[in-house]
Design an enzyme around this catalytic site. Structure first.
Site: not given
Ligand code: NAD
Ligand code: GLY
Length: 356
Positions: A114, A136, A178, A220, A230, A234, A238, A241, A245, A258
């Protein structure tokens, strides 16, 4: 050391080179050392194992690499792994990786027993400026992205910009997108720092990177502080997005990163905003030029507009009146703009015909 408080119990700490001396840093911050590090198969040998060893934890638990693995099954595996290792409620866990790892592990931490505390060490630019900050967490369903999740902020996000040295250039670009989004929302001077070709980023020294990411995170953090869940402000985050998406989802998360999909989404939002006189032509040029300087995006050419638009209908930001868009203005963004399906289809086809 730069520290940005986001909300009570959730801050971002910037410490270049911190991965190798993570234990000491956490002791300095008076934060419990995590008992388990979760990373992925790519990041483990680059940074994950080093982070685990620096806090004296057992070798990291590895997720498979890829957006396709941001799913329930991995949350279950992580929780089962923690149970096997005897992780209990008073203990802390840590995510080391990009947004896929931080979203998945944060969600696992939220539901395990939990809810247990977690830390993040984001290793992609996108995760540093966005995914790891603001709490998030969640995973995808087959029907769409991030459809299951909750708000469960990590207590501390440790930003070590030196981890970016191993990041492939394409991933770097996705992160810069971003950062451009954050700059447009709340810090137009940051756009000047970001306005360079992609190769120009490789030349940045750690302190230059830190200057960039501190500013993006500040934007941010300010937005999240005003509205964690949100309900209102917040939504600004987006920008780009809604269509982004849909593009990712319509192409099975395989063709666009992304940030690349969000880049198309921001360009579409800018065209719609200009059409409504919310954005001047000069401001639209500034926003699109910053994106274009990063080099060509994967093309939209062979995508069917109706299929992409259809994917917007499962967007989680949808309510009874449809999806509210965030549109850019000359000095920021406006929220909750109703954009009809026909308008979206039209702008998408326009971008396919004339992407410039
Ligand atoms: P990812 O986590 O897939 O990383 C991209 C690639 O880089 C992967 O292959 C990973 O293994 C590799 N990698 C990571 N760090 C590395 C490093 N230092 N050196 C070499 N390779 C490395 O993608 P991302 O772009 O980091 O994240 C995208 C995800 O984040 C999506 O799922 C998206 O929905 C989510 N997201 C969430 C929020 C939120 O607020 N929670 C905001 C934006 C995006
Ligand atoms: N990436 C969108 C948020 O964090 O709200």
């Amino acid at each position: 050391m730069n520290r940005i408080p986001v909300i009570d119990g959730h801050e971002v700490v910037f410490a270049a080179g911190a991965t190798a001396r993570l234990g000491e840093l956490l002791d300095e911050l008076d934060v419990d050392r995590p008992v388990s590090v979760v990373t992925n198969s790519t990041v483990a040998p680059l940074h994950g194992a080093r982070a685990a060893s620096a806090i004296g934890a057992v070798p990291p638990f590895e997720l498979p690499d890829g957006e396709a693995y941001k799913r329930w099954a991995e949350v279950e595996r992580v929780c089962a792994g923690w149970l096997e290792r005897g992780v209990h409620r008073g203990q802390t866990v840590m995510a080391v990786g990009g947004g896929v790892v931080t979203d998945t592990v944060g969600f696992a931490a939220a539901v395990y027993l939990r809810g247990i505390p977690w830390l993040a060490l984001p290793t992609t630019l996108l995760a540093i400026v966005d995914a790891a900050v603001g709490g998030k967490t969640g995973v995808n369903l087959e029907q769409g992205k991030n459809l299951v999740g909750c708000f469960w902020p990590p207590s501390v996000v440790v930003v070590d910009v030196t981890t970016l040295a191993t990041l492939p250039e394409r991933e770097l670009r996705a992160g810069v997108v971003e950062a451009i989004k954050a700059a447009w929302i709340g810090d137009h001077q940051l756009l000047d720092l970001l306005d360079r070709p992609l190769e120009g980023f490789s030349a940045l020294r750690a302190e230059d990177w830190e200057a960039v990411v501190v500013r993006a995170v500040r934007v941010k953090a300010k937005v999240v502080r005003a509205d964690l869940r949100e309900g209102g402000p917040r939504k600004a985050l987006n920008l780009g997005h809604t269509l982004g998406h849909a593009i990712e989802s319509a192409t099975g998360y395989e063709r666009f990163l992304h940030g690349e999909a969000v880049a198309w989404g921001m360009r579409a939002a800018a065209r719609i905003a200009r059409g409504r006189d919310l954005l001047s032509p000069a401001a639209e040029r500034r926003l699109t030029a910053a994106i274009d300087r990063l080099g060509p995006l994967p093309t939209l050419d062979d995508l069917d507009a109706d299929t992409v638009v259809g994917h917007i209908s499962v967007d989680k930001k949808r309510d009874d009146e449809g999806v509210g868009w965030v549109l850019p203005t000359d000095d920021g963004v406006v929220l909750d703009q109703r954009v009809t399906t026909d308008e979206i289809r039209q702008v998408f086809v326009d971008l396919q015909r004339d992407p410039s």
